[in-house]
Design a protein around this motif. Structure first.
Motif, short mmCIF file in Angstrom:
data_model
loop_
_atom_site.label_atom_id
_atom_site.label_comp_id
_atom_site.label_asym_id
_atom_site.label_seq_id
_atom_site.Cartn_x
_atom_site.Cartn_y
_atom_site.Cartn_z
N LEU A 21 42.94 46.04 82.27
CA LEU A 21 44.35 45.24 82.29
C LEU A 21 45.21 44.76 81.06
O LEU A 21 46.63 46.17 81.50
N VAL A 22 44.63 44.40 80.15
CA VAL A 22 45.46 44.78 79.02
C VAL A 22 45.89 46.53 78.71
O VAL A 22 46.55 45.81 78.22
N GLU A 26 49.98 46.76 77.91
CA GLU A 26 50.33 46.78 76.58
C GLU A 26 51.27 48.41 76.63
O GLU A 26 52.27 48.32 75.89
N THR A 27 50.66 49.57 77.91
CA THR A 27 50.96 50.22 78.05
C THR A 27 52.16 50.66 79.36
O THR A 27 52.96 51.02 78.27
N ALA A 28 52.17 50.17 79.39
CA ALA A 28 53.72 49.26 80.69
C ALA A 28 54.99 48.80 79.69
O ALA A 28 56.20 49.32 79.49
N LYS A 29 54.35 47.67 79.09
CA LYS A 29 54.82 46.88 77.65
C LYS A 29 55.78 48.29 76.98
O LYS A 29 56.72 48.11 76.52
N VAL A 39 59.76 52.48 83.10
CA VAL A 39 58.66 52.75 83.58
C VAL A 39 58.29 52.08 84.60
O VAL A 39 58.98 50.60 84.77
N GLU A 40 57.72 51.82 85.50
CA GLU A 40 56.91 51.24 86.68
C GLU A 40 55.56 51.09 86.85
O GLU A 40 54.39 51.59 86.15
N LEU A 41 55.32 49.78 86.27
CA LEU A 41 53.97 49.12 86.49
C LEU A 41 53.58 48.59 87.68
O LEU A 41 54.50 47.30 88.28
N LEU A 64 51.49 38.26 77.85
CA LEU A 64 51.69 39.69 77.84
C LEU A 64 52.44 40.65 79.00
O LEU A 64 53.76 41.73 79.60
N TYR A 65 52.08 39.66 80.31
CA TYR A 65 52.84 40.52 81.52
C TYR A 65 53.85 40.44 81.88
O TYR A 65 54.56 41.13 82.38
N ARG A 66 54.38 38.83 81.29
CA ARG A 66 55.90 38.65 81.43
C ARG A 66 56.83 39.60 80.91
O ARG A 66 58.24 40.01 81.42
#
Length: 118
Positions: A21-22, A26-29, A39-41, A64-66
């Protein structure tokens, strides 16, 4: 310009799942912070279970999610199958049901997105 679809499939049961998950967040961020990237998460399968956990401000990974929340969507079918449909709806996260109730990975590939799974 790079286009990436980060798909979180890992559940919530183990330390390894949390690590995936993390890494996915981090990759999406990283893509979200890079000018010109798109990016699409997507939370799919057991990964849909993360939404109510990540929406909780006390969660270690909430901040991080936010950072990628606006790029986030959830598989409609899997949210129901994993019992989090109400929590996803309450959070206002977009659900995808393009292909038999699931997100269309083929459409993402057709739109030149690189697919990265965690």
């Amino acid at each position: 310009m790079t286009k990436a679809a980060v798909i979180i499939l890992s559940g919530t049961e183990s330390h390894a799942d949390r690590g995936r998950l993390v890494n996915g967040l981090e990759t999406a961020k990283e893509f979200a912070e890079t000018e010109g990237d798109d990016v699409e998460l997507i939370f799919d399968g057991a990964g849909t279970q993360w939404i109510p956990k990540l929406e909780d401000e006390r969660n270690d990974y909430h901040d991080l999610y936010r950072t990628v929340r606006e790029d986030t969507s959830v598989c409609d079918y899997c949210a129901g199958a994993f019992g989090v449909a109400d929590a996803v709806a309450d959070a206002g996260v977009v659900t995808l049901d393009d292909h038999d109730g699931h997100p269309s990975v083929r459409s993402l590939v057709d739109d030149s997105y690189e697919i990265i799974t965690f």
